[in-house]
Design an enzyme around this catalytic site. Sequence first.
Site, PDB file in Angstrom:
ATOM      1  CG  ASP A 274      -2.380  31.419  94.475  1.00  0.00           C
ATOM      2  OD1 ASP A 274      -3.532  30.700  93.687  1.00  0.00           O
ATOM      3  OD2 ASP A 274      -2.418  31.265  95.809  1.00  0.00           O
TER       4      ASP A 274
ATOM      5  CB  VAL B 276      -6.061  39.568  94.189  1.00  0.00           C
ATOM      6  CG1 VAL B 276      -5.571  38.617  93.212  1.00  0.00           C
ATOM      7  CG2 VAL B 276      -7.082  38.967  95.311  1.00  0.00           C
TER       8      VAL B 276
ATOM      9  CG  ASN C 201     -10.040  31.640  89.963  1.00  0.00           C
ATOM     10  OD1 ASN C 201     -10.962  31.187  90.067  1.00  0.00           O
ATOM     11  ND2 ASN C 201      -8.879  31.259  90.616  1.00  0.00           N
TER      12      ASN C 201
ATOM     13  CE1 TYR D   2     -16.636  32.805  98.134  1.00  0.00           C
ATOM     14  CE2 TYR D   2     -19.074  32.084  97.835  1.00  0.00           C
ATOM     15  CZ  TYR D   2     -17.750  32.178  97.458  1.00  0.00           C
ATOM     16  OH  TYR D   2     -17.216  31.315  96.458  1.00  0.00           O
TER      17      TYR D   2
ATOM     18  CE  LYS E 233     -16.543  34.682  95.180  1.00  0.00           C
ATOM     19  NZ  LYS E 233     -15.370  34.459  94.253  1.00  0.00           N
TER      20      LYS E 233
ATOM     21  CB  THR F 275     -11.644  23.416  94.036  1.00  0.00           C
ATOM     22  OG1 THR F 275     -12.593  24.490  95.004  1.00  0.00           O
ATOM     23  CG2 THR F 275     -12.505  23.761  92.672  1.00  0.00           C
TER      24      THR F 275
HETATM   25  N1  LIG Z   1     -15.416  25.718  94.321  1.00  0.00           N
HETATM   26  C1  LIG Z   1     -16.463  26.134  94.160  1.00  0.00           C
HETATM   27  O1  LIG Z   1     -17.320  25.566  94.419  1.00  0.00           O
HETATM   28  C2  LIG Z   1     -16.755  27.750  93.966  1.00  0.00           C
HETATM   29  C3  LIG Z   1     -17.971  27.974  93.343  1.00  0.00           C
HETATM   30  C4  LIG Z   1     -18.358  29.357  93.293  1.00  0.00           C
HETATM   31  C5  LIG Z   1     -17.485  30.265  93.148  1.00  0.00           C
HETATM   32  N2  LIG Z   1     -16.055  29.834  93.398  1.00  0.00           N
HETATM   33  C6  LIG Z   1     -15.127  30.908  93.309  1.00  0.00           C
HETATM   34  O2  LIG Z   1     -13.907  30.459  92.402  1.00  0.00           O
HETATM   35  C7  LIG Z   1     -12.621  31.220  92.716  1.00  0.00           C
HETATM   36  C8  LIG Z   1     -11.518  29.974  92.879  1.00  0.00           C
HETATM   37  O3  LIG Z   1     -12.120  28.941  94.103  1.00  0.00           O
HETATM   38  P1  LIG Z   1     -11.476  27.592  94.178  1.00  0.00           P
HETATM   39  O4  LIG Z   1     -12.864  26.905  94.523  1.00  0.00           O
HETATM   40  O5  LIG Z   1     -10.562  27.330  92.964  1.00  0.00           O
HETATM   41  O6  LIG Z   1     -10.769  27.738  95.603  1.00  0.00           O
HETATM   42  P2  LIG Z   1      -9.302  27.231  96.031  1.00  0.00           P
HETATM   43  O7  LIG Z   1      -9.207  27.361  97.326  1.00  0.00           O
HETATM   44  O8  LIG Z   1      -8.919  25.859  95.391  1.00  0.00           O
HETATM   45  O9  LIG Z   1      -8.362  28.378  94.903  1.00  0.00           O
HETATM   46  C9  LIG Z   1      -8.349  29.688  95.181  1.00  0.00           C
HETATM   47  C10 LIG Z   1      -6.905  30.124  95.024  1.00  0.00           C
HETATM   48  O10 LIG Z   1      -6.826  31.615  95.514  1.00  0.00           O
HETATM   49  C11 LIG Z   1      -5.715  31.938  96.027  1.00  0.00           C
HETATM   50  N3  LIG Z   1      -5.848  32.970  96.684  1.00  0.00           N
HETATM   51  C12 LIG Z   1      -6.595  33.198  98.228  1.00  0.00           C
HETATM   52  N4  LIG Z   1      -6.317  34.616  98.485  1.00  0.00           N
HETATM   53  C13 LIG Z   1      -5.586  35.031  97.643  1.00  0.00           C
HETATM   54  C14 LIG Z   1      -4.968  36.325  97.544  1.00  0.00           C
HETATM   55  N5  LIG Z   1      -5.365  37.426  98.311  1.00  0.00           N
HETATM   56  N6  LIG Z   1      -4.176  36.759  96.368  1.00  0.00           N
HETATM   57  C15 LIG Z   1      -4.081  35.646  95.640  1.00  0.00           C
HETATM   58  N7  LIG Z   1      -4.405  34.485  95.411  1.00  0.00           N
HETATM   59  C16 LIG Z   1      -5.098  34.234  96.366  1.00  0.00           C
HETATM   60  C17 LIG Z   1      -5.472  30.630  97.053  1.00  0.00           C
HETATM   61  O11 LIG Z   1      -4.013  30.410  97.370  1.00  0.00           O
HETATM   62  C18 LIG Z   1      -5.828  29.432  95.840  1.00  0.00           C
HETATM   63  O12 LIG Z   1      -4.774  28.783  95.109  1.00  0.00           O
HETATM   64  C19 LIG Z   1     -12.965  31.819  94.189  1.00  0.00           C
HETATM   65  O13 LIG Z   1     -13.198  33.081  93.864  1.00  0.00           O
HETATM   66  C20 LIG Z   1     -14.129  31.123  94.531  1.00  0.00           C
HETATM   67  O14 LIG Z   1     -15.167  31.890  95.490  1.00  0.00           O
HETATM   68  C21 LIG Z   1     -15.899  28.510  93.858  1.00  0.00           C
END
Ligand SMILES: NC(=O)c1ccc[n+]([C@@H]2O[C@H](COP(=O)([O-])OP(=O)(O)OC[C@H]3O[C@@H](n4cnc5c(N)ncnc54)[C@H](O)[C@@H]3O)[C@@H](O)[C@H]2O)c1
Length: 256
Positions: free
Chosen positions: A37, A59, A85, A153, A157, A188
Amino acid sequence: MGRMEGQIALVTGGASGLGTGIAKRFTEEGAIVTITDIQTEKGQEVADELGATFLQHNVAEESDWESVIASVLDAHGRLDTLVNNAGIFNNFPIDEMPLEEWQRVIDVNLTGVFLGCKHGVAALKKNPGGTGGSIINISSVTGLRGQIGGAAYSASKGGVHILTKSVAVETAALKIRCNSIHPGIIDTPIMDPAFAAAPDPAAMRAHIEGYLPVGYMGDAAHDIGNMAVFLASDDSTYITGSAMLVDGGMIAGLPT
Ligand SMILES: NC(=O)c1ccc[n+]([C@@H]2O[C@H](COP(=O)([O-])OP(=O)(O)OC[C@H]3O[C@@H](n4cnc5c(N)ncnc54)[C@H](O)[C@@H]3O)[C@@H](O)[C@H]2O)c1
Protein backbone atom coordinates in the site's frame (compact mmCIF):
# COMPACT_ATOMS: atom_id res chain seq x y z
CA MET A 1 -6.38 -27.74 5.69
CA GLY A 2 -7.24 -24.31 4.33
CA ARG A 3 -8.23 -23.84 0.69
CA MET A 4 -4.99 -21.86 0.08
CA GLU A 5 -2.65 -23.84 2.35
CA GLY A 6 0.98 -22.78 1.78
CA GLN A 7 0.15 -20.49 -1.17
CA ILE A 8 2.23 -17.33 -1.54
CA ALA A 9 -0.15 -14.41 -2.09
CA LEU A 10 0.28 -10.69 -2.76
CA VAL A 11 -2.57 -8.20 -2.26
CA THR A 12 -2.21 -4.54 -3.29
CA GLY A 13 -4.06 -1.81 -1.41
CA GLY A 14 -4.11 -4.08 1.63
CA ALA A 15 -4.12 -1.30 4.25
CA SER A 16 -7.87 -0.72 3.95
CA GLY A 17 -11.25 -1.97 2.82
CA LEU A 18 -11.39 -4.81 0.31
CA GLY A 19 -7.62 -5.39 0.38
CA THR A 20 -7.69 -5.96 4.15
CA GLY A 21 -10.77 -8.20 3.83
CA ILE A 22 -9.19 -10.29 1.07
CA ALA A 23 -5.86 -10.59 2.95
CA LYS A 24 -7.77 -11.66 6.09
CA ARG A 25 -9.60 -14.45 4.26
CA PHE A 26 -6.37 -15.54 2.54
CA THR A 27 -4.51 -15.89 5.87
CA GLU A 28 -7.51 -17.76 7.36
CA GLU A 29 -7.27 -20.21 4.44
CA GLY A 30 -3.58 -20.90 5.09
CA ALA A 31 -1.87 -18.56 2.60
CA ILE A 32 1.35 -16.69 3.33
CA VAL A 33 0.33 -13.14 2.52
CA THR A 34 2.16 -9.94 1.62
CA ILE A 35 0.08 -6.78 1.55
CA THR A 36 1.26 -3.58 -0.13
CA ASP A 37 0.00 0.00 0.00
CA ILE A 38 1.02 3.67 -0.16
CA GLN A 39 -0.24 4.04 3.44
CA THR A 40 2.75 2.71 5.36
CA GLU A 41 1.64 3.06 8.98
CA LYS A 42 -1.82 1.57 8.42
CA GLY A 43 -0.43 -1.10 6.12
CA GLN A 44 2.06 -2.24 8.76
CA GLU A 45 -0.69 -2.25 11.42
CA VAL A 46 -2.97 -4.45 9.29
CA ALA A 47 -0.07 -6.78 8.43
CA ASP A 48 0.81 -7.16 12.11
CA GLU A 49 -2.82 -7.97 12.97
CA LEU A 50 -3.09 -10.60 10.22
CA GLY A 51 0.38 -12.11 10.59
CA ALA A 52 1.20 -10.90 7.07
CA THR A 53 4.16 -8.95 5.63
CA PHE A 54 3.81 -5.30 4.60
CA LEU A 55 5.69 -3.57 1.76
CA GLN A 56 5.36 0.07 0.73
CA HIS A 57 4.21 0.23 -2.89
CA ASN A 58 2.77 2.74 -5.32
CA VAL A 59 1.06 0.55 -7.94
CA ALA A 60 1.42 3.27 -10.58
CA GLU A 61 5.25 3.10 -10.39
CA GLU A 62 6.94 0.33 -12.37
CA SER A 63 10.12 0.45 -10.26
CA ASP A 64 7.97 -0.23 -7.14
CA TRP A 65 6.52 -3.33 -8.83
CA GLU A 66 10.01 -4.57 -9.66
CA SER A 67 11.15 -4.28 -6.05
CA VAL A 68 7.91 -5.71 -4.52
CA ILE A 69 7.95 -8.80 -6.77
CA ALA A 70 11.70 -9.28 -6.20
CA SER A 71 11.15 -9.05 -2.46
CA VAL A 72 8.37 -11.72 -2.50
CA LEU A 73 10.44 -14.04 -4.70
CA ASP A 74 13.52 -13.56 -2.48
CA ALA A 75 11.51 -14.38 0.63
CA HIS A 76 9.42 -17.27 -0.69
CA GLY A 77 10.88 -18.43 -4.03
CA ARG A 78 7.50 -18.22 -5.79
CA LEU A 79 4.23 -16.30 -6.13
CA ASP A 80 0.92 -18.17 -6.48
CA THR A 81 -1.78 -15.49 -6.29
CA LEU A 82 -1.71 -11.77 -7.04
CA VAL A 83 -4.69 -9.53 -6.27
CA ASN A 84 -4.60 -6.18 -8.07
CA ASN A 85 -6.92 -4.38 -5.67
CA ALA A 86 -5.51 -0.87 -4.99
CA GLY A 87 -7.78 1.78 -6.42
CA ILE A 88 -9.12 5.32 -6.12
CA PHE A 89 -12.34 7.09 -7.07
CA ASN A 90 -13.28 10.58 -8.19
CA ASN A 91 -16.46 12.28 -9.27
CA PHE A 92 -16.66 15.08 -11.85
CA PRO A 93 -19.14 15.94 -14.61
CA ILE A 94 -17.41 15.03 -17.90
CA ASP A 95 -17.17 18.67 -19.03
CA GLU A 96 -15.55 19.69 -15.72
CA MET A 97 -13.11 16.78 -15.29
CA PRO A 98 -9.58 18.23 -15.05
CA LEU A 99 -7.12 16.28 -17.22
CA GLU A 100 -4.92 15.70 -14.13
CA GLU A 101 -7.87 14.06 -12.31
CA TRP A 102 -8.62 11.79 -15.29
CA GLN A 103 -4.92 10.85 -15.46
CA ARG A 104 -4.60 10.27 -11.70
CA VAL A 105 -7.41 7.69 -11.71
CA ILE A 106 -6.24 5.98 -14.91
CA ASP A 107 -2.66 5.81 -13.57
CA VAL A 108 -3.65 4.00 -10.36
CA ASN A 109 -6.70 1.97 -11.43
CA LEU A 110 -5.72 0.90 -14.95
CA THR A 111 -1.96 1.40 -15.41
CA GLY A 112 -1.45 0.01 -11.88
CA VAL A 113 -3.34 -3.17 -12.84
CA PHE A 114 -1.48 -3.40 -16.17
CA LEU A 115 1.86 -3.19 -14.31
CA GLY A 116 0.65 -5.79 -11.82
CA CYS A 117 -0.34 -8.18 -14.63
CA LYS A 118 2.96 -7.57 -16.45
CA HIS A 119 5.19 -8.24 -13.44
CA GLY A 120 2.82 -10.81 -11.92
CA VAL A 121 2.77 -12.94 -15.09
CA ALA A 122 6.59 -12.75 -15.31
CA ALA A 123 6.80 -14.06 -11.73
CA LEU A 124 4.13 -16.78 -12.14
CA LYS A 125 5.88 -18.04 -15.30
CA LYS A 126 9.00 -18.74 -13.23
CA ASN A 127 7.22 -20.90 -10.63
CA PRO A 128 9.08 -24.19 -10.22
CA GLY A 129 7.32 -27.05 -12.03
CA GLY A 130 5.33 -24.67 -14.27
CA THR A 131 2.48 -24.55 -11.76
CA GLY A 132 1.30 -21.11 -12.91
CA GLY A 133 -1.09 -19.35 -10.55
CA SER A 134 -3.97 -16.91 -10.28
CA ILE A 135 -4.26 -13.17 -10.95
CA ILE A 136 -7.39 -11.50 -9.60
CA ASN A 137 -8.15 -7.97 -10.76
CA ILE A 138 -10.63 -5.87 -8.80
CA SER A 139 -12.85 -4.03 -11.27
CA SER A 140 -16.37 -2.84 -10.36
CA VAL A 141 -19.98 -2.96 -11.50
CA THR A 142 -18.93 0.37 -12.97
CA GLY A 143 -16.54 -1.52 -15.26
CA LEU A 144 -19.64 -3.00 -16.91
CA ARG A 145 -21.82 0.09 -17.19
CA GLY A 146 -21.52 3.87 -16.88
CA GLN A 147 -21.85 6.06 -13.80
CA ILE A 148 -22.87 9.72 -13.60
CA GLY A 149 -19.75 11.68 -12.59
CA GLY A 150 -17.63 8.54 -12.87
CA ALA A 151 -16.12 8.90 -16.36
CA ALA A 152 -12.51 8.33 -15.24
CA TYR A 153 -13.42 5.62 -12.73
CA SER A 154 -15.71 3.68 -15.08
CA ALA A 155 -13.23 3.95 -17.97
CA SER A 156 -10.46 2.63 -15.70
CA LYS A 157 -12.61 -0.24 -14.42
CA GLY A 158 -13.90 -1.07 -17.93
CA GLY A 159 -10.26 -1.18 -19.00
CA VAL A 160 -9.49 -3.63 -16.18
CA HIS A 161 -12.44 -5.80 -17.29
CA ILE A 162 -11.09 -6.31 -20.83
CA LEU A 163 -7.38 -6.23 -19.88
CA THR A 164 -8.18 -9.24 -17.67
CA LYS A 165 -9.53 -11.19 -20.65
CA SER A 166 -6.47 -10.40 -22.79
CA VAL A 167 -4.12 -11.55 -20.02
CA ALA A 168 -6.23 -14.68 -19.53
CA VAL A 169 -6.12 -15.82 -23.15
CA GLU A 170 -2.44 -14.96 -23.47
CA THR A 171 -1.41 -17.03 -20.43
CA ALA A 172 -3.98 -19.86 -20.20
CA ALA A 173 -1.58 -22.43 -21.71
CA LEU A 174 0.90 -21.59 -18.94
CA LYS A 175 -1.65 -22.54 -16.25
CA ILE A 176 -1.96 -18.87 -15.32
CA ARG A 177 -5.54 -17.79 -14.71
CA CYS A 178 -6.69 -14.17 -14.72
CA ASN A 179 -10.18 -13.13 -13.62
CA SER A 180 -11.88 -9.93 -12.54
CA ILE A 181 -14.17 -9.33 -9.58
CA HIS A 182 -16.87 -6.68 -10.01
CA PRO A 183 -18.05 -5.56 -6.56
CA GLY A 184 -21.26 -3.58 -6.16
CA ILE A 185 -21.29 -1.31 -3.12
CA ILE A 186 -19.12 -2.54 -0.29
CA ASP A 187 -18.89 -0.64 2.98
CA THR A 188 -15.27 0.63 2.93
CA PRO A 189 -13.47 3.98 3.42
CA ILE A 190 -13.54 4.62 -0.37
CA MET A 191 -17.10 5.85 0.28
CA ASP A 192 -16.04 8.31 3.03
CA PRO A 193 -15.52 11.44 0.85
CA ALA A 194 -18.92 10.94 -0.80
CA PHE A 195 -20.64 10.53 2.59
CA ALA A 196 -18.71 13.54 3.99
CA ALA A 197 -19.80 15.73 1.07
CA ALA A 198 -23.46 14.69 1.34
CA PRO A 199 -25.81 17.18 3.06
CA ASP A 200 -27.26 14.24 5.03
CA PRO A 201 -24.89 11.22 5.15
CA ALA A 202 -27.45 9.01 6.92
CA ALA A 203 -30.05 9.76 4.25
CA MET A 204 -27.47 9.00 1.57
CA ARG A 205 -26.70 5.62 3.17
CA ALA A 206 -30.44 4.83 3.40
CA HIS A 207 -30.87 5.83 -0.26
CA ILE A 208 -28.05 3.48 -1.36
CA GLU A 209 -29.35 0.61 0.72
CA GLY A 210 -32.82 1.28 -0.65
CA TYR A 211 -31.82 0.74 -4.28
CA LEU A 212 -29.73 -2.38 -3.61
CA PRO A 213 -31.98 -5.41 -4.23
CA VAL A 214 -30.53 -7.22 -1.17
CA GLY A 215 -31.10 -4.07 0.92
CA TYR A 216 -27.59 -3.68 2.37
CA MET A 217 -23.99 -2.93 1.39
CA GLY A 218 -21.55 -5.82 1.03
CA ASP A 219 -18.85 -6.88 3.47
CA ALA A 220 -15.19 -6.78 2.35
CA ALA A 221 -14.03 -10.05 3.90
CA HIS A 222 -17.18 -12.15 3.58
CA ASP A 223 -18.45 -11.06 0.19
CA ILE A 224 -15.32 -10.09 -1.77
CA GLY A 225 -12.76 -12.07 0.27
CA ASN A 226 -14.67 -15.32 -0.26
CA MET A 227 -14.86 -14.76 -4.02
CA ALA A 228 -11.11 -14.05 -4.07
CA VAL A 229 -10.43 -17.28 -2.11
CA PHE A 230 -12.50 -19.20 -4.69
CA LEU A 231 -10.55 -17.66 -7.60
CA ALA A 232 -7.21 -18.31 -5.87
CA SER A 233 -8.00 -21.92 -4.96
CA ASP A 234 -8.11 -25.17 -6.92
CA ASP A 235 -11.92 -24.94 -6.84
CA SER A 236 -11.70 -22.60 -9.85
CA THR A 237 -9.01 -24.22 -12.07
CA TYR A 238 -11.28 -24.16 -15.18
CA ILE A 239 -12.19 -20.49 -14.73
CA THR A 240 -10.14 -17.86 -16.53
CA GLY A 241 -11.03 -14.61 -18.29
CA SER A 242 -14.26 -14.44 -16.27
CA ALA A 243 -15.93 -11.39 -14.77
CA MET A 244 -17.38 -12.32 -11.38
CA LEU A 245 -20.20 -10.01 -10.25
CA VAL A 246 -20.53 -9.68 -6.46
CA ASP A 247 -23.12 -6.92 -6.26
CA GLY A 248 -26.18 -8.01 -4.26
CA GLY A 249 -28.21 -7.92 -7.47
CA MET A 250 -27.31 -4.28 -8.15
CA ILE A 251 -27.14 -4.51 -11.94
CA ALA A 252 -29.51 -7.40 -12.48
CA GLY A 253 -32.21 -4.92 -13.38
CA LEU A 254 -33.34 -1.33 -13.13
CA PRO A 255 -34.86 -0.22 -9.80
CA THR A 256 -38.61 0.22 -10.12
N1 LIG B 1 -15.96 -0.24 -1.90
C1 LIG B 1 -16.68 -0.41 -2.98
O1 LIG B 1 -17.90 -0.26 -2.96
C2 LIG B 1 -16.02 -0.83 -4.27
C3 LIG B 1 -16.86 -1.20 -5.33
C4 LIG B 1 -16.30 -1.60 -6.52
C5 LIG B 1 -14.93 -1.64 -6.66
N2 LIG B 1 -14.14 -1.27 -5.62
C6 LIG B 1 -12.69 -1.34 -5.85
O2 LIG B 1 -12.10 -2.08 -4.82
C7 LIG B 1 -10.75 -1.67 -4.64
C8 LIG B 1 -10.50 -1.38 -3.17
O3 LIG B 1 -11.34 -0.30 -2.79
P1 LIG B 1 -11.82 -0.08 -1.28
O4 LIG B 1 -13.26 0.13 -1.33
O5 LIG B 1 -11.25 -1.10 -0.41
O6 LIG B 1 -11.15 1.35 -1.02
P2 LIG B 1 -10.21 1.86 0.19
O7 LIG B 1 -10.03 3.30 -0.07
O8 LIG B 1 -10.77 1.40 1.49
O9 LIG B 1 -8.85 1.07 -0.06
C9 LIG B 1 -8.03 1.31 -1.19
C10 LIG B 1 -6.59 1.12 -0.76
O10 LIG B 1 -5.76 1.34 -1.92
C11 LIG B 1 -4.64 2.11 -1.50
N3 LIG B 1 -4.08 2.85 -2.62
C12 LIG B 1 -4.58 3.94 -3.25
N4 LIG B 1 -3.74 4.35 -4.21
C13 LIG B 1 -2.70 3.48 -4.21
C14 LIG B 1 -1.51 3.38 -4.97
N5 LIG B 1 -1.21 4.28 -5.93
N6 LIG B 1 -0.67 2.36 -4.72
C15 LIG B 1 -0.94 1.47 -3.71
N7 LIG B 1 -2.03 1.53 -2.94
C16 LIG B 1 -2.90 2.53 -3.19
C17 LIG B 1 -5.20 3.05 -0.43
O11 LIG B 1 -4.16 3.58 0.38
C18 LIG B 1 -6.14 2.13 0.32
O12 LIG B 1 -5.50 1.47 1.38
C19 LIG B 1 -10.56 -0.46 -5.54
O13 LIG B 1 -9.95 -0.87 -6.75
C20 LIG B 1 -11.98 0.00 -5.80
O14 LIG B 1 -12.12 0.71 -6.98
C21 LIG B 1 -14.65 -0.87 -4.44
